[in-house]
Design a protein around this motif. Structure first.
Motif, PDB file in Angstrom:
ATOM      1  N   ASN A   4       0.981  -1.236  -0.018  1.00 46.49           N
ATOM      2  CA  ASN A   4       0.011  -0.002   0.060  1.00 46.49           C
ATOM      3  C   ASN A   4       0.887   1.342   0.200  1.00 46.49           C
ATOM      4  OD1 ASN A   4      -1.830   1.955   0.788  1.00 46.49           O
ATOM      5  ND2 ASN A   4      -3.084   0.770   1.760  1.00 46.49           N
ATOM      6  N   HIS A   5       0.873   1.865  -1.140  1.00 49.93           N
ATOM      7  CA  HIS A   5       1.975   3.235  -1.385  1.00 49.93           C
ATOM      8  C   HIS A   5       1.249   4.428  -1.120  1.00 49.93           C
ATOM      9  CE1 HIS A   5       5.608   1.294  -3.316  1.00 49.93           C
ATOM     10  NE2 HIS A   5       4.790   0.317  -3.307  1.00 49.93           N
ATOM     11  N   PHE A   6      -0.267   4.321  -0.824  1.00 46.68           N
ATOM     12  CA  PHE A   6      -1.057   5.682  -0.739  1.00 46.68           C
ATOM     13  C   PHE A   6      -1.570   5.444   0.461  1.00 46.68           C
ATOM     14  CE2 PHE A   6       0.027   4.879  -5.112  1.00 46.68           C
ATOM     15  CZ  PHE A   6       0.598   6.280  -5.679  1.00 46.68           C
ATOM     16  N   GLY A   7      -1.304   4.894   1.412  1.00 47.13           N
ATOM     17  CA  GLY A   7      -2.157   4.897   2.847  1.00 47.13           C
ATOM     18  C   GLY A   7      -3.609   4.833   2.392  1.00 47.13           C
ATOM     19  N   ILE A   8      -4.114   4.218   1.889  1.00 45.04           N
ATOM     20  CA  ILE A   8      -5.600   4.020   1.398  1.00 45.04           C
ATOM     21  C   ILE A   8      -6.092   3.292   2.387  1.00 45.04           C
ATOM     22  CG2 ILE A   8      -7.593   3.747  -0.230  1.00 45.04           C
ATOM     23  CD1 ILE A   8      -5.721   4.887  -2.409  1.00 45.04           C
ATOM     24  N   LYS A   9      -7.206   3.713   3.326  1.00 45.25           N
ATOM     25  CA  LYS A   9      -7.761   2.616   4.171  1.00 45.25           C
ATOM     26  C   LYS A   9      -8.966   1.932   3.482  1.00 45.25           C
ATOM     27  CE  LYS A   9      -6.651   5.765   7.954  1.00 45.25           C
ATOM     28  NZ  LYS A   9      -7.145   6.844   8.817  1.00 45.25           N
ATOM     29  N   CYS A  10      -9.704   1.027   4.006  1.00 41.57           N
ATOM     30  CA  CYS A  10     -10.501  -0.030   3.569  1.00 41.57           C
ATOM     31  C   CYS A  10     -11.624   0.713   2.906  1.00 41.57           C
ATOM     32  CB  CYS A  10     -10.986  -1.078   4.632  1.00 41.57           C
ATOM     33  SG  CYS A  10      -9.570  -2.048   4.915  1.00 41.57           S
ATOM     34  N   HIS A  11     -12.354   1.443   3.871  1.00 43.74           N
ATOM     35  CA  HIS A  11     -13.734   2.238   3.494  1.00 43.74           C
ATOM     36  C   HIS A  11     -14.675   1.280   3.065  1.00 43.74           C
ATOM     37  CE1 HIS A  11     -11.459   6.367   3.615  1.00 43.74           C
ATOM     38  NE2 HIS A  11     -10.542   5.983   2.887  1.00 43.74           N
ATOM     39  N   THR A  12     -15.780   1.878   3.060  1.00 41.91           N
ATOM     40  CA  THR A  12     -16.948   1.160   2.760  1.00 41.91           C
ATOM     41  C   THR A  12     -16.955   0.512   1.228  1.00 41.91           C
ATOM     42  OG1 THR A  12     -18.411   2.521   4.325  1.00 41.91           O
ATOM     43  CG2 THR A  12     -19.468   1.020   2.415  1.00 41.91           C
ATOM     44  N   GLY A  13     -17.308  -0.901   0.945  1.00 43.27           N
ATOM     45  CA  GLY A  13     -17.358  -1.081  -0.393  1.00 43.27           C
ATOM     46  C   GLY A  13     -16.036  -1.729  -0.764  1.00 43.27           C
ATOM     47  N   TRP A  14     -14.942  -1.717  -0.148  1.00 44.99           N
ATOM     48  CA  TRP A  14     -13.853  -2.484  -0.467  1.00 44.99           C
ATOM     49  C   TRP A  14     -13.985  -3.899  -0.130  1.00 44.99           C
ATOM     50  CZ3 TRP A  14      -9.636  -2.305  -3.385  1.00 44.99           C
ATOM     51  CH2 TRP A  14      -8.428  -3.148  -2.914  1.00 44.99           C
ATOM     52  N   GLU A  15     -13.634  -4.815  -1.305  1.00 41.00           N
ATOM     53  CA  GLU A  15     -13.711  -6.261  -1.002  1.00 41.00           C
ATOM     54  C   GLU A  15     -12.614  -6.840  -1.337  1.00 41.00           C
ATOM     55  OE1 GLU A  15     -16.643  -7.211  -4.011  1.00 41.00           O
ATOM     56  OE2 GLU A  15     -18.393  -6.063  -2.959  1.00 41.00           O
ATOM     57  N   GLY A  16     -11.370  -6.227  -1.200  1.00 40.95           N
ATOM     58  CA  GLY A  16     -10.045  -6.916  -1.511  1.00 40.95           C
ATOM     59  C   GLY A  16      -9.480  -7.285  -0.245  1.00 40.95           C
ATOM     60  N   ASP A  35      -1.642   0.769  12.850  1.00 41.96           N
ATOM     61  CA  ASP A  35      -1.643   1.876  13.618  1.00 41.96           C
ATOM     62  C   ASP A  35      -1.418   3.225  12.633  1.00 41.96           C
ATOM     63  OD1 ASP A  35      -1.979   0.302  15.645  1.00 41.96           O
ATOM     64  OD2 ASP A  35      -0.462   0.809  16.496  1.00 41.96           O
ATOM     65  N   ASP A  36      -2.480   4.042  12.594  1.00 42.90           N
ATOM     66  CA  ASP A  36      -2.332   5.455  11.890  1.00 42.90           C
ATOM     67  C   ASP A  36      -2.838   6.434  12.925  1.00 42.90           C
ATOM     68  OD1 ASP A  36      -1.618   6.614   9.638  1.00 42.90           O
ATOM     69  OD2 ASP A  36      -3.913   7.018   9.262  1.00 42.90           O
ATOM     70  N   ASP A  37      -4.101   7.203  12.608  1.00 39.20           N
ATOM     71  CA  ASP A  37      -4.645   8.107  13.472  1.00 39.20           C
ATOM     72  C   ASP A  37      -5.023   7.431  14.534  1.00 39.20           C
ATOM     73  OD1 ASP A  37      -4.209  10.118  11.622  1.00 39.20           O
ATOM     74  OD2 ASP A  37      -6.074   9.824  10.533  1.00 39.20           O
ATOM     75  N   GLU A  38      -5.765   6.079  14.526  1.00 42.38           N
ATOM     76  CA  GLU A  38      -6.130   5.386  15.545  1.00 42.38           C
ATOM     77  C   GLU A  38      -5.421   3.997  15.610  1.00 42.38           C
ATOM     78  OE1 GLU A  38     -10.388   5.192  15.492  1.00 42.38           O
ATOM     79  OE2 GLU A  38     -10.430   7.097  15.415  1.00 42.38           O
ATOM     80  N   ARG A  39      -5.604   3.365  16.467  1.00 44.30           N
ATOM     81  CA  ARG A  39      -4.822   1.906  16.646  1.00 44.30           C
ATOM     82  C   ARG A  39      -5.656   1.028  15.812  1.00 44.30           C
ATOM     83  NH1 ARG A  39      -0.789   0.872  20.347  1.00 44.30           N
ATOM     84  NH2 ARG A  39      -1.443  -1.245  20.332  1.00 44.30           N
ATOM     85  N   GLY A  40      -5.044   0.109  15.127  1.00 42.18           N
ATOM     86  CA  GLY A  40      -5.462  -1.217  14.456  1.00 42.18           C
ATOM     87  C   GLY A  40      -6.440  -0.737  13.275  1.00 42.18           C
ATOM     88  N   GLU A  41      -6.222   0.201  12.592  1.00 39.83           N
ATOM     89  CA  GLU A  41      -7.224   0.853  11.571  1.00 39.83           C
ATOM     90  C   GLU A  41      -6.911  -0.195  10.393  1.00 39.83           C
ATOM     91  OE1 GLU A  41      -8.295   5.056  11.120  1.00 39.83           O
ATOM     92  OE2 GLU A  41      -6.257   5.485  11.683  1.00 39.83           O
ATOM     93  N   CYS A  42      -8.028  -0.263   9.711  1.00 37.85           N
ATOM     94  CA  CYS A  42      -8.076  -1.357   8.348  1.00 37.85           C
ATOM     95  C   CYS A  42      -7.494  -0.548   7.010  1.00 37.85           C
ATOM     96  CB  CYS A  42      -9.449  -1.613   8.051  1.00 37.85           C
ATOM     97  SG  CYS A  42      -9.655  -2.942   6.901  1.00 37.85           S
ATOM     98  N   PHE A  43      -6.489  -1.083   6.391  1.00 33.80           N
ATOM     99  CA  PHE A  43      -5.983  -0.716   5.300  1.00 33.80           C
ATOM    100  C   PHE A  43      -5.981  -1.534   4.097  1.00 33.80           C
ATOM    101  CE2 PHE A  43      -4.194   2.346   8.430  1.00 33.80           C
ATOM    102  CZ  PHE A  43      -4.103   3.641   7.688  1.00 33.80           C
ATOM    103  N   ARG A  44      -6.151  -1.189   2.971  1.00 39.40           N
ATOM    104  CA  ARG A  44      -6.266  -2.087   1.591  1.00 39.40           C
ATOM    105  C   ARG A  44      -4.957  -2.652   1.487  1.00 39.40           C
ATOM    106  NH1 ARG A  44     -10.073   1.428  -2.497  1.00 39.40           N
ATOM    107  NH2 ARG A  44     -11.497   1.935  -0.961  1.00 39.40           N
ATOM    108  N   LYS A  45      -4.880  -3.918   1.114  1.00 36.44           N
ATOM    109  CA  LYS A  45      -3.790  -4.653   0.675  1.00 36.44           C
ATOM    110  C   LYS A  45      -3.448  -5.217  -0.644  1.00 36.44           C
ATOM    111  CE  LYS A  45      -1.039  -8.919   2.419  1.00 36.44           C
ATOM    112  NZ  LYS A  45      -1.261 -10.098   3.152  1.00 36.44           N
TER     113      LYS A  45
END
Length: 278
Positions: A115-127, A133-143
Motif C-alpha cells: 500500500n503506497h498511498f495509505g488508502i484505508k479500507c472504506h465502505t465497499g472495499w472487497e479486496g 496503526d495510523d490516526d487510531e490503533r489497528g485501522e483497516c488498510f487495503r492490501k
C-alpha cells in the motif's frame, strides 16, 4: 522298587518340561519388550519439518533517504506517467504522494501490504486487508498483491469520489493547486500535507514528468529536415512505448503525426520529428 524309579523319572520329566516352558515364556517376553522400545523411539520427522521452513527475508532499508527516493522514482515514474495519461492526475503528485505515504517504499504498511498511498479500507472495499496503526490503533488498510495495483487504485480512488471532483478542474501542471486541493478534500489530516508534497516535487524535480506527458519537454535536438526519422508500428506497440523508445512524449508524437487520440495500427508510419507543411 521299579515303581518308585518310574515315579521319580516321571517327576523329573514334568519338572524339566515346566522349566523349559518358563524359559520360553521369559525369552518371548523380553523380545516383545525390545520391539516396544523401538516403536517408541520415533520422533525424527519433527526435525525434518523445521529444517524445511524458509528463512525470514529482511528488507534492507538502511540506505540514505535521498538514495532511497532516487530508487523509488526510477522504479515508479513510468507507472505514474501512465496513470496521468489514463486518469489525468499529475505524475508529480502521484509520485510525491507515493514517496511521502510509503516512506519511499520502506514504510511498514508498504512492506507488508504494498500500500503506497495509505488508502484505508472504506465502505465497499472487497479486496485483501491489513491492520495498521495510523490516526487510531489497528485501522483497516487495503492490501495489494503488487505495487502497480496500489497505483491504479489510487487513480480510481480520486476519480470515483465526488469530493475530489474539483481537483480535475485544475491544470495538469498545477501541482501546487493539486497538493492543496488534496488536503482540502480530506485526503490527509496533516495541515502541512500540501507543503510536504510541494517540497518533495520541487526537491526532486518531479514536475518534469508532468511536462513529459503534456508534451512541454521536447527533444533538444534539431534534426536535419532532409533526414526525417520515421517508425513503422509493430504488434504490441502503443504511443506510450514508442515515445519512450525515442525519448519523446506522447503529446509530442501525436502533434508530429496529427493524431487526435492514442489509436494506432500495425504498419502505420509515424514521424519522429516535426514535418514542414504537415
Amino acid at each position: 522298587m521299579i515303581g518308585r524309579t518310574v515315579t521319580l523319572l516321571l517327576i523329573c520329566i514334568i519338572c524339566f518340561g515346566s522349566c523349559k516352558s518358563k524359559k520360553t515364556a521369559t525369552t518371548h517376553k523380553k523380545k516383545h519388550r525390545t520391539e516396544r522400545v523401538v516403536r517408541v523411539k520415533q520422533p525424527i520427522k519433527e526435525k525434518d519439518t523445521k529444517a524445511e521452513e524458509p528463512d525470514v527475508v529482511v528488507v534492507p532499508v538502511n540506505i540514505p533517504y535521498s538514495e532511497r527516493v532516487a530508487n523509488y522514482i526510477n522504479e515508479f515514474s513510468d507507472i505514474a506517467k501512465e496513470e496521468m495519461l489514463q486518469y489525468g492526475i499529475p505524475a508529480s503528485i502521484t509520485l510525491a504522494q507515493g514517496i511521502l505515504e510509503s516512506g519511499a517504499g520502506a514504510g511498514e504498511l508498504t512492506l507488508k501490504a504494498n500500500n503506497h498511498f495509505g488508502i484505508k479500507c472504506h465502505t465497499g472495499w472487497e479486496g485483501d486487508t491489513v491492520y495498521h496503526d495510523d490516526d487510531e490503533r489497528g485501522e483497516c488498510f487495503r492490501k495489494y498483491n503488487d505495487p502497480k495495483y496500489s497505483y491504479r487504485d489510487h487513480s480510481l480512488f480520486l476519480t470515483q469520489r465526488s469530493r475530489y471532483r474539483d481537483l480535475f478542474k485544475l491544470r495538469k501542471d498545477d501541482y501546487k493547486g493539486w497538493a492543496k486541493g488534496l488536503r482540502k478534500a480530506g485526503y490527509a489530516t496533516d495541515p502541512k500535507y500540501p507543503d510536504k508534497l510541494i517540497g518533495i516535487i520541487e526537491r526532486y524535480n518531479l514536475e518534469a514528468f508532468d511536462e513529459e506527458v503534456l508534451g512541454k519537454k521536447v527533444s533538444t535536438t534539431n534534426p536535419d529536415d532532409s533526414k526525417i526519422g520515421t517508425y513503422s508500428v509493430k504488434p504490441g506497440d502503443t504511443l506510450y512505448s514508442i515515445s519512450r523508445r525515442f525519448n519523446l512524449t506522447v503529446e509530442t508524437l501525436k502533434e508530429y503525426n496529427g493524431l487526435r487520440n492514442n489509436d494506432i495500427s500495425i504498419g502505420q508510419v509515424l514521424y519522429l520529428h516535426p514535418v514542414k507543411n504537415q
